[in-house]
Design an enzyme around this catalytic site. Structure first.
Site, PDB file in Angstrom:
ATOM      1  N   ARG A 143       0.823  -1.215   0.000  1.00  0.00           N
ATOM      2  CA  ARG A 143       0.000   0.000   0.000  1.00  0.00           C
ATOM      3  C   ARG A 143       0.862   1.272   0.000  1.00  0.00           C
ATOM      4  O   ARG A 143       0.688   2.154  -0.827  1.00  0.00           O
ATOM      5  CB  ARG A 143      -0.904  -0.025   1.236  1.00  0.00           C
ATOM      6  N   THR A 144       1.799   1.335   0.923  1.00  0.00           N
ATOM      7  CA  THR A 144       2.638   2.532   1.031  1.00  0.00           C
ATOM      8  C   THR A 144       3.523   2.682  -0.202  1.00  0.00           C
ATOM      9  O   THR A 144       3.696   3.777  -0.737  1.00  0.00           O
ATOM     10  CB  THR A 144       3.496   2.470   2.311  1.00  0.00           C
ATOM     11  N   LYS A 170      23.689 -10.141  -0.092  1.00  0.00           N
ATOM     12  CA  LYS A 170      25.138 -10.373  -0.226  1.00  0.00           C
ATOM     13  C   LYS A 170      25.885  -9.843   0.990  1.00  0.00           C
ATOM     14  O   LYS A 170      27.108  -9.874   1.027  1.00  0.00           O
ATOM     15  CB  LYS A 170      25.658  -9.646  -1.477  1.00  0.00           C
ATOM     16  N   ARG A 227      11.344   1.868   3.506  1.00  0.00           N
ATOM     17  CA  ARG A 227      10.620   1.116   4.541  1.00  0.00           C
ATOM     18  C   ARG A 227      11.603   0.072   5.064  1.00  0.00           C
ATOM     19  O   ARG A 227      12.278  -0.591   4.265  1.00  0.00           O
ATOM     20  CB  ARG A 227       9.385   0.447   3.927  1.00  0.00           C
ATOM     21  N   HIS A 287       5.986   6.432  11.235  1.00  0.00           N
ATOM     22  CA  HIS A 287       5.422   6.331   9.891  1.00  0.00           C
ATOM     23  C   HIS A 287       4.926   7.730   9.536  1.00  0.00           C
ATOM     24  O   HIS A 287       3.718   7.978   9.469  1.00  0.00           O
ATOM     25  CB  HIS A 287       4.289   5.301   9.878  1.00  0.00           C
TER      26      HIS A 287
END
Lengths: 307, 142
Positions: free
Chosen positions: A54-55, A83, A104, A132
């Site tokens: 969604r974000t 890695k 995020r 957020h």
């Protein structure tokens, strides 16, 4: 001046700076066609170290609607993290390729740490249960559009107030505006943390009450911000069963609500708002998602300095 | 009664909260010193009732920030030719870097290599610090 700045915490910007973003977002909403080339030639890096469809789509839509382009990944398995690359190196590399980055990350403080190595604007798109900020911008813009101002309002926050980062950020953000009253509706087990009460509400002498039943305060609310009561947070199932239905908002519970109430939810919804409420004009949660994209468009423009 | 002029040249870390002397002794790695050091525990103090004291017969660099963080009431006496030439009163530092570690398993410091743990003073009265990355609250408890 927001050009070149990072957004890590919802408190990073002053109320005046937030107003500039909201004003631009409202201009974009009014006439989006005027903004479709504003970010021509600009590139947004989307670094999603954990999935958040969604974000991520909201940010990607925002940049594409401004004429910009996007590069990035939506989970760490498709990045050099597998890695063993450290965050500082990842961010320095991506900052060399792009004009602005949104991140995020499951670890709290990861965007803050990354910002120390990032010479393009970095936007925190959520770090664990910590911050957020663009959800908070979304919530504030929705309130501003619905009510005309972010002041003189009684806001009910309902559900899991203990672990809900969107609730904590919203309380912090709204406590900077005049004459706000909070009604905190939750089971005892999921009350808002003490530090929010002592360090924000008490310190700023902001009026608030804590109640367990939504029905008893419904008629007082200008805004109802619903969150999900999570079964896994309860110590025993009996308490969960006793309380879970109290917080399922339905048409019956809305009977005593004000006509001009707005119902918000950060989404995704599970079952805390009955689908029958979706047709009620007071249900603003899907509009809220749309405003999230517009406020991200405005934020990108401001941080890039193109508007 | 203890006599600081038993030190010719060095420092005396005085007014240490009882029980904290050993922690500071260990932090300064004085157990590995090849010069004269003394740890005095539970000495009588007019100011504190009881206190710990550390005497060091040597010139050493001491991280005053860390000592202030561990116990802001400490006094450092600098000794030259058996007399006190300087008294340093410590205070809680505004920032603490690379000294304690954030214990929040969800904090970025728990997973990134080479990251410096950084804390900011948020409450001088309670000696409370906040992790600059995840905002977890800490106070020095030894």
């Amino acid at each position: 001046m927001l050009k070149g700045r990072h957004l890590i915490d919802s408190q990073d910007f002053t109320v005046e700076e937030l107003d500039q973003i909201f004003e631009l977002a409202e201009n974009i909403m009014e006439k989006p066609e005027d903004f479709i080339h504003l970010c021509d030639g600009k590139l947004l890096g989307t670094l999603f170290f954990e999935p958040s469809t969604r974000t991520r789509l909201s940010f990607e839509s925002a940049m594409l609607r401004l004429g910009g382009k996007i590069v990035g990944f939506s989970e760490p398995s498709s990045s050099s993290v597998t890695k063993g690359e450290n965050l500082a190196d990842t961010i320095r590399t991506v900052a060399a390729y792009t004009d602005i980055i949104t991140m995020r990350h499951p670890k709290e403080g990861a965007p803050k740490y990354s910002s120390l190595y990032c010479d393009v604007p970095l936007i925190n798109a959520g770090d664990g249960g910590h911050q957020h900020p663009t959800q908070t911008l979304t919530d504030l813009l929705t309130i501003k559009v619905a009510k005309g101002e972010i002041a003189n309002l009684t806001i009910g926050l309902c559900g899991d107030l203990k672990f809900g980062r969107t609730v904590h950020s919203l309380v912090k953000a709204m406590s900077r505006y005049a004459n706000i009253k909070f009604i905190l509706i939750s089971p005892q087990e999921l009350q808002i943390p003490e530090y929010i009460k002592s360090e924000i509400l008490d310190k700023k002498s902001i009026e608030y009450v804590e109640v367990e039943r939504l029905e008893e305060v419904m008629d007082q609310l200008d805004i109802l911000y619903m969150t999900r009561v999570q079964k896994e947070r309860f110590f025993n199932e009996a308490d969960y069963i006793r309380l879970k239905d109290s917080y399922i908002l339905n048409n019956d519970k809305l009977k005593s609500a004000k006509e001009e109430l707005i119902i918000l939810h950060p989404l995704p919804r599970v079952n805390e708002i009955s689908m029958e409420v979706d047709n009620d004009p007071r249900a603003w949660y899907f509009k809220q998602a749309k405003y999230g994209m517009f406020v991200r468009m405005a934020l990108i423009c401001k941080l890039l300095g193109v508007k | 009664m203890l006599n600081i002029n038993s030190i010719t040249k060095g420092i005396v870390i005085d007014h240490i909260k009882p029980g904290y002397g050993i922690k500071i002794f260990e932090y300064l790695k004085l157990n590995k010193a090849d010069f004269t050091v003394a740890l005095i525990m539970n000495a009588v103090s007019e100011k504190l009732g009881r206190k710990d004291i550390i005497k060091i017969e040597n010139e050493i660099d001491i991280d005053l920030t860390m000592l202030g963080f561990m116990d802001a009431n400490i006094t450092i006496n600098v000794i030259e030719n058996e007399v006190i030439t300087e008294k340093i009163n410590l205070s809680l530092p505004d920032r603490v870097e690379g000294i304690i570690e954030c214990k929040n398993p969800r904090c970025v410091t728990s997973s990134e290599r080479g990251i410096v743990h950084r804390f900011k003073l948020i409450d001088e009265n309670k000696g409370r610090y906040k992790c600059e990355y995840c905002n977890q609250i800490y106070s020095w408890e030894g």
